[in-house]
Scaffold this active site. Structure first.
Site, PDB file in Angstrom:
ATOM      1  CB  SER A  65       1.072  82.203  59.459  1.00 47.67           C
ATOM      2  OG  SER A  65       1.206  83.435  58.784  1.00 47.67           O
ATOM      3  CE  LYS A  68      -1.313  82.904  55.713  1.00 47.22           C
ATOM      4  NZ  LYS A  68      -0.634  83.656  56.784  1.00 47.22           N
ATOM      5  CB  SER A 129       3.007  81.275  55.473  1.00 43.85           C
ATOM      6  OG  SER A 129       2.184  81.639  56.546  1.00 43.85           O
TER       7      SER A 129
END
Length: 445
Positions: A65, A68, A129
């Site tokens: 993640s 991101k 997240s």
């Protein structure tokens, strides 16, 4: 008697040598951490872009993640460009709804019969997240995740991210996405970042859009009456049993985990107006990614500092003036236009040299400037060169070049009139003639 005294002396010498041998060598007070338990790691000073520590920092690994951060950057860029706003609303596609309904994908249960604002979706992405809200934002900005992936890779190229490759907006493996994997990518592809590229991405995100920290520092938030807690346990003020992980000044950026990536974390903290960026990749547990980050940040804050190395208007001995052709004055002073700052490890007073580099396009074949000249006219650059042993250069060559400052003229120099130039030429002529005669007489004797 003499033999016994000599023997005693030899014994005492041997004992002394043995004692000296077992005394531990002095430990450097600024020695770099050598026990970072992560496959890859890096620590960067956010002001100068200088690397304070690295371990296999160019190894490309799945970032989970932490991907991101690029999605955040492109959303904030779209807001800055006026393409969307924080109040822009959008609905949830079948793809995003499918992700949201699965707890394995950090889903919080989005609804398809409702419109969500960009700020709601961004907050869930930055704090929880959340993968579904990330996809919803990607689709809003680019029309589809496939088109958004193209934007991600183009921006990575613009930023100069080494070893970066994006195949989706979330950091999941494409194999987790089933039929929904983005068009233009393969079904089994994964995102890749090195620790260096993750740190550089965070560097750009923080410096270009500091408001990202307003969201990454939120400890708890709510969407559709569903509460969620930030996965970044190092934020000060985390609730309950997560509180002991808190780190003073830490306000971002992004955690990550998949089976392939392991536990990752890009962290950033600011203390006494100084910001550091750290990355650890493929640690063994949730706790480990924060423990190793703490080691890095402690080293950076406690064993290094950022200082002014050379002030503005600095002049280097023997390189403080340049000759001027056709000017009222025949020389002009040059100096730096700004102060130069850099990282100094503890115990090193000033481990830098400064180098002046003149712009050859501004000089004639004799190495002179040509009048007229303005005050403050750029004639070259000044750059620092680290001469110690604790630092690793800059996170990119481009940032290293940005650390250079201009060399500028300290006064204006007007062009000399015809009369002055003529008599100056006559003076130069006779100077050359008499110099030649003097050399001729020297040759005779």
């Amino acid at each position: 008697m003499k033999k016994s005294v000599k023997a005693l002396g030899m014994v005492m010498t041997a004992i002394l040598i043995t004692m000296v041998a077992i005394i531990p060598a002095p430990i450097s007070t600024h020695a770099q951490p050598n026990n970072i338990e992560a496959k890859s790691a890096i620590l960067v000073d956010a002001e100068t872009g200088q690397i304070l520590y690295e371990k296999e920092a160019d190894l490309a690994l799945p970032p989970a993640s932490m991907t991101k951060m690029m999605t955040e950057y492109l959303v904030l860029e779209a807001i800055e460009n006026g393409d969307i706003s924080w109040d822009t609303t959008t609905t949830i596609s079948d793809y995003a709804y499918w992700l949201s309904s699965d707890n394995a994908f950090s889903g919080i249960g989005l609804r398809q019969n409702k419109e969500y604002t960009v700020e709601e979706l961004y907050t869930a992405m930055a704090v929880n997240s959340d993968n579904a809200t990330t996809v919803a934002l990607a689709e809003l900005v680019a029309g589809s995740e496939g088109e958004f992936v193209k934007m991600m890779n183009q921006k990575a190229q613009e930023m100069g991210l080494p070893e970066a490759e994006f195949v989706n907006s979330t950091g999941l493996g494409n194999s987790d996405l089933g039929e929904y994997y983005p068009e233009g990518t393969s079904a089994d592809a994964d995102n890749y970042l090195s620790a260096r590229s993750a740190a550089l991405l965070a560097y750009h995100l923080i410096n270009d859009y500091p408001q990202a920290l307003d969201y990454s520092s939120i400890t708890e938030a709510k969407l559709d009456k569903e509460s969620f807690t930030n996965w970044n346990w190092m934020l000060p003020g985390m609730p309950g049993q997560l509180a002991p992980f808190g780190y003073e000044g830490l306000d971002g950026m992004k955690t990550g985990w998949t089976d392939e990536a392991g536990y990752c974390f890009t962290g950033t903290a600011e203390r006494n107006n100084r910001r550091l960026i750290s990355v650890v990749m493929r640690t063994d547990s949730e706790e480990a990614r924060f423990e190793e980050t703490r080691k890095l940040l402690d080293y950076g804050f406690n064993q290094t500092k950022t200082a002014e190395l050379y002030p503005a208007d600095y002049q280097k001995k023997d390189e403080s003036t340049l000759k001027v052709n056709k000017g009222k004055e025949q020389s002009v002073d040059i100096a730096t236009d700004e102060a130069i700052r850099g990282v100094v490890p503890s115990g090193e007073e000033k481990p830098y040299e400064i180098e002046f580099t003149l712009d050859k396009s501004k000089l004639n074949e004799d190495g002179e400037l040509t009048a007229p000249l303005k005050k403050g006219e750029a004639v070259g650059t000044a750059q620092i060169k680290y001469t110690g042993e604790e630092l690793f250069g800059y996170i990119t060559e481009h940032i290293g070049k940005d650390a250079n400052v201009q060399l500028v003229t300290q006064d204006a120099v007007e062009k000399a009139n015809w009369f002055t130039l003529t008599f100056r030429a006559i003076g130069d002529f006779f100077s050359d003639v008499f110099g030649g005669i003097a050399d001729w007489f020297k040759g005779l004797f």
